[in-house]
Design a protein around this motif. Structure first.
Motif, PDB file in Angstrom:
ATOM      1  N   ASP A  59      50.122  45.580  48.628  1.00  0.00           N
ATOM      2  CA  ASP A  59      50.325  44.268  48.019  1.00  0.00           C
ATOM      3  C   ASP A  59      49.474  43.230  48.759  1.00  0.00           C
ATOM      4  O   ASP A  59      48.818  43.536  49.748  1.00  0.00           O
ATOM      5  CB  ASP A  59      51.805  43.888  48.032  1.00  0.00           C
ATOM      6  CG  ASP A  59      52.446  43.986  49.411  1.00  0.00           C
ATOM      7  OD1 ASP A  59      51.778  43.659  50.416  1.00  0.00           O
ATOM      8  OD2 ASP A  59      53.610  44.413  49.487  1.00  0.00           O
ATOM      9  N   MET A  60      49.533  41.998  48.257  1.00  0.00           N
ATOM     10  CA  MET A  60      48.728  40.926  48.846  1.00  0.00           C
ATOM     11  C   MET A  60      49.175  40.593  50.267  1.00  0.00           C
ATOM     12  O   MET A  60      48.361  40.156  51.071  1.00  0.00           O
ATOM     13  CB  MET A  60      48.785  39.685  47.954  1.00  0.00           C
ATOM     14  CG  MET A  60      48.111  39.891  46.600  1.00  0.00           C
ATOM     15  SD  MET A  60      46.358  40.307  46.760  1.00  0.00           S
ATOM     16  CE  MET A  60      45.691  38.681  46.977  1.00  0.00           C
ATOM     17  N   ALA A  61      50.440  40.809  50.580  1.00  0.00           N
ATOM     18  CA  ALA A  61      50.903  40.566  51.951  1.00  0.00           C
ATOM     19  C   ALA A  61      50.191  41.508  52.913  1.00  0.00           C
ATOM     20  O   ALA A  61      49.788  41.101  54.013  1.00  0.00           O
ATOM     21  CB  ALA A  61      52.420  40.732  52.044  1.00  0.00           C
ATOM     22  N   GLU A  62      50.008  42.768  52.520  1.00  0.00           N
ATOM     23  CA  GLU A  62      49.278  43.713  53.368  1.00  0.00           C
ATOM     24  C   GLU A  62      47.801  43.323  53.464  1.00  0.00           C
ATOM     25  O   GLU A  62      47.178  43.488  54.510  1.00  0.00           O
ATOM     26  CB  GLU A  62      49.431  45.140  52.856  1.00  0.00           C
ATOM     27  CG  GLU A  62      50.790  45.734  53.149  1.00  0.00           C
ATOM     28  CD  GLU A  62      50.868  47.222  52.881  1.00  0.00           C
ATOM     29  OE1 GLU A  62      49.874  47.842  52.427  1.00  0.00           O
ATOM     30  OE2 GLU A  62      51.948  47.794  53.135  1.00  0.00           O
ATOM     31  N   ALA A  63      47.248  42.792  52.378  1.00  0.00           N
ATOM     32  CA  ALA A  63      45.851  42.324  52.416  1.00  0.00           C
ATOM     33  C   ALA A  63      45.720  41.163  53.394  1.00  0.00           C
ATOM     34  O   ALA A  63      44.763  41.098  54.177  1.00  0.00           O
ATOM     35  CB  ALA A  63      45.392  41.923  51.018  1.00  0.00           C
ATOM     36  N   LEU A  69      39.477  41.787  48.902  1.00  0.00           N
ATOM     37  CA  LEU A  69      39.854  42.750  49.933  1.00  0.00           C
ATOM     38  C   LEU A  69      40.960  43.669  49.426  1.00  0.00           C
ATOM     39  O   LEU A  69      40.920  44.887  49.639  1.00  0.00           O
ATOM     40  CB  LEU A  69      40.299  42.019  51.202  1.00  0.00           C
ATOM     41  CG  LEU A  69      40.556  42.868  52.427  1.00  0.00           C
ATOM     42  CD1 LEU A  69      39.276  43.561  52.893  1.00  0.00           C
ATOM     43  CD2 LEU A  69      41.130  42.015  53.550  1.00  0.00           C
ATOM     44  N   PHE A  70      41.935  43.096  48.716  1.00  0.00           N
ATOM     45  CA  PHE A  70      43.005  43.916  48.143  1.00  0.00           C
ATOM     46  C   PHE A  70      42.444  44.896  47.117  1.00  0.00           C
ATOM     47  O   PHE A  70      42.801  46.080  47.118  1.00  0.00           O
ATOM     48  CB  PHE A  70      44.086  43.034  47.509  1.00  0.00           C
ATOM     49  CG  PHE A  70      45.184  43.843  46.874  1.00  0.00           C
ATOM     50  CD1 PHE A  70      46.099  44.517  47.665  1.00  0.00           C
ATOM     51  CD2 PHE A  70      45.284  43.952  45.497  1.00  0.00           C
ATOM     52  CE1 PHE A  70      47.111  45.283  47.097  1.00  0.00           C
ATOM     53  CE2 PHE A  70      46.284  44.710  44.916  1.00  0.00           C
ATOM     54  CZ  PHE A  70      47.197  45.385  45.717  1.00  0.00           C
ATOM     55  N   MET A  71      41.538  44.423  46.252  1.00  0.00           N
ATOM     56  CA  MET A  71      40.948  45.301  45.245  1.00  0.00           C
ATOM     57  C   MET A  71      40.217  46.472  45.912  1.00  0.00           C
ATOM     58  O   MET A  71      40.308  47.609  45.464  1.00  0.00           O
ATOM     59  CB  MET A  71      39.988  44.524  44.348  1.00  0.00           C
ATOM     60  CG  MET A  71      39.482  45.330  43.163  1.00  0.00           C
ATOM     61  SD  MET A  71      38.404  44.375  42.066  1.00  0.00           S
ATOM     62  CE  MET A  71      39.557  43.166  41.467  1.00  0.00           C
ATOM     63  N   LEU A  72      39.512  46.204  46.998  1.00  0.00           N
ATOM     64  CA  LEU A  72      38.772  47.238  47.722  1.00  0.00           C
ATOM     65  C   LEU A  72      39.716  48.229  48.401  1.00  0.00           C
ATOM     66  O   LEU A  72      39.597  49.444  48.209  1.00  0.00           O
ATOM     67  CB  LEU A  72      37.866  46.584  48.776  1.00  0.00           C
ATOM     68  CG  LEU A  72      37.145  47.502  49.752  1.00  0.00           C
ATOM     69  CD1 LEU A  72      36.089  48.339  49.025  1.00  0.00           C
ATOM     70  CD2 LEU A  72      36.502  46.687  50.873  1.00  0.00           C
ATOM     71  N   LEU A  73      40.651  47.729  49.190  1.00  0.00           N
ATOM     72  CA  LEU A  73      41.431  48.593  50.070  1.00  0.00           C
ATOM     73  C   LEU A  73      42.768  49.047  49.491  1.00  0.00           C
ATOM     74  O   LEU A  73      43.534  49.718  50.178  1.00  0.00           O
ATOM     75  CB  LEU A  73      41.638  47.903  51.421  1.00  0.00           C
ATOM     76  CG  LEU A  73      40.346  47.653  52.208  1.00  0.00           C
ATOM     77  CD1 LEU A  73      40.639  46.922  53.508  1.00  0.00           C
ATOM     78  CD2 LEU A  73      39.583  48.950  52.459  1.00  0.00           C
ATOM     79  N   SER A  74      43.025  48.732  48.236  1.00  0.00           N
ATOM     80  CA  SER A  74      44.211  49.276  47.571  1.00  0.00           C
ATOM     81  C   SER A  74      43.853  50.513  46.752  1.00  0.00           C
ATOM     82  O   SER A  74      44.742  51.218  46.266  1.00  0.00           O
ATOM     83  CB  SER A  74      44.861  48.225  46.660  1.00  0.00           C
ATOM     84  OG  SER A  74      43.992  47.874  45.599  1.00  0.00           O
ATOM     85  N   ASP A  75      42.575  50.805  46.631  1.00  0.00           N
ATOM     86  CA  ASP A  75      42.105  51.940  45.836  1.00  0.00           C
ATOM     87  C   ASP A  75      42.233  53.236  46.640  1.00  0.00           C
ATOM     88  O   ASP A  75      41.656  53.365  47.725  1.00  0.00           O
ATOM     89  CB  ASP A  75      40.651  51.695  45.433  1.00  0.00           C
ATOM     90  CG  ASP A  75      40.125  52.723  44.469  1.00  0.00           C
ATOM     91  OD1 ASP A  75      40.162  53.937  44.787  1.00  0.00           O
ATOM     92  OD2 ASP A  75      39.639  52.336  43.380  1.00  0.00           O
TER      93      ASP A  75
END
Length: 190
Positions: free
Chosen positions: A42-46, A22-28
């Protein structure tokens, strides 16, 4: 939510094990450019976004991870809101763009919603993102109107095209909420 297996993909609920995906998808920045959110930092936001997904589902919506069938790796998401818009949305990691995964996922979700008796779905896309509109057209949605919205949380004006698919045969129904809410609205001719 039931697990859906289709030709190349699996649509399934997100789990805590999908946090990195999810982080990889929505951090882009490119993936989120046309989404109503800023890229995750960051992972906390994920982790917070996973809680958001849980709330979305509790409010009557659907929210699936789009996974590659051969690995069960979450590479995208597809969702339908639980409000009266029944708004369809989707995104996919950019290395999987242009493979028809969003279209394939949308068709499967539309089939599920039709079987469940949902009367219609809507979807909108920024005029600067015509590929999203082509997904809507590919699954049988029809253009209804365009409107300008001060888009939040990004706070800039966007012209959206609103598409609709009536699943119950009432072809003259048009969801008018955006037309009525936004003073700048019009019908485009293509």
């Amino acid at each position: 939510m039931i697990r859906i297996e289709i030709e190349r993909l699996i649509l399934r609920p997100f789990s805590d094990g999908d946090l990195s995906a999810l982080f990889m998808l929505l951090s882009d920045e490119e993936v989120t450019a046309f989404l109503p959110m800023f890229p995750l930092k960051d992972m906390a936001e994920a982790r917070s976004y996973l809680r958001y997904i849980e709330t979305w589902i509790r409010n009557g919506g659907f929210y699936y991870a789009i996974c590659l069938k051969d690995s069960d790796l979450a590479v995208g998401c597809i969702h339908v809101s639980g409000d009266d818009s029944h708004d369809l949305g989707y995104c996919i990691r950019k290395e999987f763009w242009h493979n028809g995964f969003c279209t394939e996922s949308c068709r499967a979700v539309v089939d599920l919603l039709r079987r469940m008796g949902l009367p219609y779905i809507t979807a909108t896309h920024d005029v600067n993102n015509p590929r999203s509109g082509r997904v809507m057209q590919a699954i049988g949605m029809h253009y209804c109107y365009s409107y300008e919205e001060l888009w939040q949380p990004k706070n800039f004006p966007v012209i959206f095209r609103m598409y609709q698919l009536n699943l119950d045969g009432q072809m003259d129904r048009v969801y008018r909420e955006y037309w009525d809410r936004y003073p700048v609205h019009f019908v485009e001719t293509f």
